[in-house]
Write a protein that holds these residues in place. Structure first.
Motif, PDB file in Angstrom:
ATOM      1  N   THR A 247     -17.940  -9.831  79.378  1.00 57.24           N
ATOM      2  CA  THR A 247     -17.430  -8.950  78.334  1.00 57.24           C
ATOM      3  C   THR A 247     -18.526  -8.735  77.303  1.00 57.24           C
ATOM      4  O   THR A 247     -19.473  -9.514  77.216  1.00 57.24           O
ATOM      5  N   ILE A 293      -9.791  -7.910  81.940  1.00 61.41           N
ATOM      6  CA  ILE A 293      -8.919  -9.092  81.894  1.00 61.41           C
ATOM      7  C   ILE A 293      -7.457  -8.705  82.110  1.00 61.41           C
ATOM      8  O   ILE A 293      -6.692  -9.461  82.708  1.00 61.41           O
ATOM      9  N   SER A 368       1.734  -1.744  75.680  1.00 60.22           N
ATOM     10  CA  SER A 368       0.484  -1.162  75.198  1.00 60.22           C
ATOM     11  C   SER A 368      -0.536  -2.283  75.033  1.00 60.22           C
ATOM     12  O   SER A 368      -0.190  -3.375  74.591  1.00 60.22           O
ATOM     13  N   PRO A 372      -5.737  -0.944  68.850  1.00 59.41           N
ATOM     14  CA  PRO A 372      -4.586  -0.672  67.997  1.00 59.41           C
ATOM     15  C   PRO A 372      -3.946   0.655  68.426  1.00 59.41           C
ATOM     16  O   PRO A 372      -4.644   1.618  68.703  1.00 59.41           O
ATOM     17  N   THR A 395       0.853  -5.456  72.815  1.00 61.55           N
ATOM     18  CA  THR A 395       0.362  -6.804  73.123  1.00 61.55           C
ATOM     19  C   THR A 395      -1.072  -6.972  72.664  1.00 61.55           C
ATOM     20  O   THR A 395      -1.970  -6.310  73.169  1.00 61.55           O
ATOM     21  N   GLU A 400     -11.182 -13.341  76.075  1.00 56.26           N
ATOM     22  CA  GLU A 400     -11.355 -14.764  75.789  1.00 56.26           C
ATOM     23  C   GLU A 400     -10.044 -15.519  75.689  1.00 56.26           C
ATOM     24  O   GLU A 400     -10.009 -16.738  75.839  1.00 56.26           O
ATOM     25  N   ASP A 484     -11.396  -9.930  65.042  1.00 56.95           N
ATOM     26  CA  ASP A 484     -10.511  -8.844  64.608  1.00 56.95           C
ATOM     27  C   ASP A 484     -10.043  -9.045  63.168  1.00 56.95           C
ATOM     28  O   ASP A 484      -9.827 -10.170  62.721  1.00 56.95           O
ATOM     29  N   ASN A 505     -14.641  -0.246  70.296  1.00 56.83           N
ATOM     30  CA  ASN A 505     -13.617  -0.215  71.321  1.00 56.83           C
ATOM     31  C   ASN A 505     -13.404   1.238  71.738  1.00 56.83           C
ATOM     32  O   ASN A 505     -12.757   2.007  71.049  1.00 56.83           O
TER      33      ASN A 505
HETATM   34  C1  7RM Z   1      -6.761  -7.331  76.483  1.00 61.54           C
HETATM   35  C2  7RM Z   1      -8.063  -6.737  75.992  1.00 61.54           C
HETATM   36  C3  7RM Z   1     -10.142  -7.282  73.097  1.00 61.54           C
HETATM   37  C4  7RM Z   1     -10.121  -6.504  71.815  1.00 61.54           C
HETATM   38  C5  7RM Z   1      -9.426  -7.234  70.694  1.00 61.54           C
HETATM   39  C6  7RM Z   1      -8.938  -6.088  69.831  1.00 61.54           C
HETATM   40  C7  7RM Z   1      -8.567  -5.019  70.835  1.00 61.54           C
HETATM   41  C8  7RM Z   1      -6.590  -5.436  72.367  1.00 61.54           C
HETATM   42  C9  7RM Z   1      -4.920  -4.816  71.110  1.00 61.54           C
HETATM   43  C10 7RM Z   1      -6.119  -4.678  70.376  1.00 61.54           C
HETATM   44  C11 7RM Z   1      -4.923  -3.939  68.554  1.00 61.54           C
HETATM   45  C12 7RM Z   1      -3.682  -4.459  70.469  1.00 61.54           C
HETATM   46  N1  7RM Z   1      -9.144  -7.547  76.057  1.00 61.54           N
HETATM   47  N2  7RM Z   1      -7.135  -5.067  71.188  1.00 61.54           N
HETATM   48  N3  7RM Z   1      -5.256  -5.280  72.339  1.00 61.54           N
HETATM   49  N4  7RM Z   1      -6.111  -4.242  69.094  1.00 61.54           N
HETATM   50  N5  7RM Z   1      -3.742  -4.031  69.185  1.00 61.54           N
HETATM   51  N6  7RM Z   1      -2.499  -4.536  71.099  1.00 61.54           N
HETATM   52  O1  7RM Z   1      -8.079  -5.612  75.580  1.00 61.54           O
HETATM   53  O2  7RM Z   1     -11.446  -8.310  75.587  1.00 61.54           O
HETATM   54  O3  7RM Z   1     -11.158  -6.092  76.469  1.00 61.54           O
HETATM   55  O4  7RM Z   1     -10.611  -6.501  74.182  1.00 61.54           O
HETATM   56  O5  7RM Z   1      -9.357  -5.301  71.989  1.00 61.54           O
HETATM   57  O6  7RM Z   1      -9.983  -5.627  69.017  1.00 61.54           O
HETATM   58  O7  7RM Z   1     -10.310  -8.109  70.038  1.00 61.54           O
HETATM   59  S1  7RM Z   1     -10.651  -7.125  75.620  1.00 61.54           S
END
Ligand code: 7RM
Length: 630
Positions: A247, A293, A368, A372, A395, A400, A484, A505
């Motif tokens: 990642t 993941i 979802s 965000p 979710t 990690e 985050d 992202n």
């Molecule tokens: C499962 C996945 C992780 C990062 C994480 C956040 C962002 C993921 C949400 C979200 C807001 C959510 N793994 N993130 N899910 N932000 N609401 N429901 O995505 O390692 O690829 O990314 O993604 O910033 O730190 S990941």
């Protein structure tokens, strides 16, 4: 499914228990699994090392908990429904019994090729059942799989082969993308010009021509000939690595996140059943790719450990038309549908006409993940896909964390648009200020940390435990730092605000700005670059690159196209900058640090107030950048 939460008070009760008596809480859940030898101690940990061990000295195999534990009860139940990219092509349905035999047979073939417990195996495959079979076959014999998203470039693949020290690569001839065929074996060949593996196994999918290197490359359908379709699963320690998944982080080099066996198994099954409220007989569909993941935990391991029917889709949301998702939901009577905000926004742009022809009455739960979800997309998803009757589980989790940490429990936790709501049992969150002081009470905002271990958490970064400590356990002492930002509102509900580090992202895909800069800098005419994210209507964030170039050889337009191609070649098309602005200088501090805060404002287009620019070496640079903005 005895560990199912059924009521809101049940959730609060379980949550309380998981905090006051975490070891007996998780022991109760782990007891419903099949162990070759039960654990001696539930948890040993310190976040200094970090050193975290769950179900210490337990012996098991995760595939035994998918197959042997359940075959008598429901061997004929459908494990995988596979929907091909081309709507006219036949669907494949694979029962638990059939999947068991195919996994065993292929794992025996891997053994025949000399692959043993602890060896690393790269999986670079399309979304076909064989990709899941490949993962499970590795787990069956104790080989550590590392799935690399098949959209990554040869170069990115080379890095991962070398970093993991892989012994084998499992791939296919090609991959369908809409009506195009992409030769992915050819990409593997290119990757192997700069790295070495002993064995390549190629699954036939598109039928296109490939070159096979004698002695190294073998056809999947040939290696399984003569192999038995049963075997005894390798005994694994609870803490033996199950897989590595690369990642992006805030530095250039991708990180190999290591997950171990028992904790990951216990947590993914528990969260799958609870978050989605899956009931036997339901058809569950997660649209992620197994290269991420989400595909690992919620297409393959979580659902299969639960005896669920998991739908695997080879295609993309807009092929042959933007009604495809809804067509698939109707065709297979999908009950739980789990996708990403970027897909929702992309489909929202087509309006509701593409939905109208389809009956979506089978849907019970919508999910979802990945970024965000903005309020508008949430409401569109709720009203038009869920027909205002399906709860949305937003979710929050990470590569990690291995599994979902903050999410509603479908139909039980009252939802609020754009809120991931509350932590799942076992998850002890902390919001901290920049100095690391925990902010208690409601209506606070800060950085999101986790104070206590959970079973599926990262154990290390492959080959670099120091970087694991540095990245996740050093910013705030005694806590795991997520990267985050988060807000806890007046009701105690959590809203994730996005990354606070140099990670962007894009369409739910994590990208390090440094990683993209390194790729841009590979272009021979590039002198220096700085990359930031900016708000993008569909992708969530887009990639904006400020680049200093030698302009004496090309037109600006040609150069910009070449830079995009360079990035696509080095990382993959997903990392291609949306906007490139050629600049003559970058805003730097006297100590030479790029002031990204300023570049972010320019990229966003909010240039009226640039904030404090007193530390800038040359304020003139900023004026020029604003003038040249795209
Ligand atoms: C499962 C996945 C992780 C990062 C994480 C956040 C962002 C993921 C949400 C979200 C807001 C959510 N793994 N993130 N899910 N932000 N609401 N429901 O995505 O390692 O690829 O990314 O993604 O910033 O730190 S990941």
């Amino acid at each position: 499914m005895s560990d199912r939460i059924h009521t809101l008070s049940g959730y609060f009760y379980e949550y309380q228990k998981s905090v006051t008596e975490p070891e007996s809480f998780w022991a109760r859940i782990a007891d419903s699994f099949h162990w070759k030898k039960r654990w001696d101690k539930v948890l040993k940990w310190d976040f200094e090392g970090p050193n975290v061990k769950w179900f210490v000295n337990g012996k098991l195999n995760i595939t035994e908990n998918i197959f042997e534990k359940n075959l008598f009860a429901f061997g004929d139940r459908t494990a995988i429904i596979w929907e091909p990219s081309e709507p006219g092509e036949d669907v494949r349905t694979i029962s638990y019994k059939e999947l068991y035999h195919q996994v065993c047979q292929f794992s025996n073939a891997l053994k025949s090729k000399g692959i043993q417990k602890g060896d690393r195996v790269i999986i670079y495959m399309p979304m076909i059942p064989e990709a899941a079979i490949a993962m499970l076959a590795c787990a069956r014999i104790g080989a550590i799989h590392s799935v690399v998203f098949a959209g990554f470039s040869a170069n990115a693949l080379t890095d991962r082969i070398i970093d993991s020290g892989a012994k084998a690569i499992l791939t296919s001839d090609g991959n369908y993308r809409g009506n195009k065929k992409i030769g992915i074996k050819a990409i593997v060949d290119e990757a192997l010009e700069k790295a070495d593996v002993e064995t390549v196994i190629v699954c036939q999918r598109t039928g296109q021509d490939v070159t096979m290197k004698a002695g190294r490359d073998h056809w999947w359908h040939e290696v399984i000939v003569g192999e038995k379709d049963s075997n005894v699963a390798k005994e694994m320690d609870s803490e033996d690595p199950l897989f590595i998944l690369y990642t992006s982080g805030s530095t250039g080099k991708p990180k190999g996140v290591v997950h171990s066996t028992a904790g990951y198994m216990v947590y993914t099954k528990y969260t799958f059943e609870n978050v989605f409220q899956y009931s036997p007989g339901d058809v569950y569909w997660c649209t992620a790719d197994i290269g991420w993941i989400t595909g690992h935990s919620y297409i393959v391991y979580g659902p299969l450990l639960s005896g669920a029917t998991t739908l695997m889709f080879e295609g993309v949301p807009t092929y042959p038309d933007p009604g495809r998702f809804w067509a698939v939901i109707e065709k297979h009577k999908v009950n739980q549908f789990y996708t990403a905000p970027t897909a929702i926004r992309a489909l929202q742009a087509y309006g509701t006409d593409p939905i109208a022809p389809y009956n979506l009455d089978s849907l019970k739960v919508l999910g979802s993940v990945g970024e965000p979800i903005n309020e508008e997309a949430w409401r569109w998803y709720y009203n038009h896909i869920g027909q205002s009757r399906c709860p949305i589980v937003d979710t929050w989790w990470q590569t990690e964390t291995g599994g979902i940490l903050v999410s509603p429990i479908a139909g039980i936790t009252p939802t609020k648009p754009a809120f991931a709501t509350l932590p799942l049992p076992g998850i002890q969150l902390a919001i901290v200020d920049p100095e690391g002081n925990e902010l208690t009470g409601n209506s606070v905002e800060g950085n999101l940390c986790i104070k206590y271990p959970w079973p599926s958490m990262i154990r290390t970064l492959w080959g670099d435990h120091g970087r694991c400590k540095e990245t996740y356990f050093s910013t705030y002492k005694g806590m795991y730092f997520t990267g985050d930002g988060v807000k806890r509102d007046h009701d105690g509900y959590y809203r994730i605000l996005g990354r606070v580090d140099d990670v962007i992202n894009v369409s739910g895909h994590r990208m390090g700005t440094a990683e993209v800069e390194n790729a841009i800098n590979e272009h021979p005419l590039v002198i220096e670059s700085a990359v930031v994210g900016y708000p993008h209507e569909v992708k969530g964030q887009g990639i904006y690159a400020f680049v200093i170039c030698d302009m004496s050889h090309r037109t600006e337009e040609n150069l910009i196209n070449e830079i995009k191609e360079t990035v696509s070649k080095i990382i993959g098309p997903i990392a291609k900058p949306d906007k490139i602005q050629i600049v003559s200088g970058l805003p730097k501090t006297r100590s030479g640090k790029i002031m990204r805060r300023i570049l972010r404002k320019v990229a966003e287009g909010s240039t009226d107030n640039m904030g404090d620019t007193s530390t800038l070496l040359d304020p003139e640079v900023v004026t020029k950048i604003i003038e040249g903005r795209k």
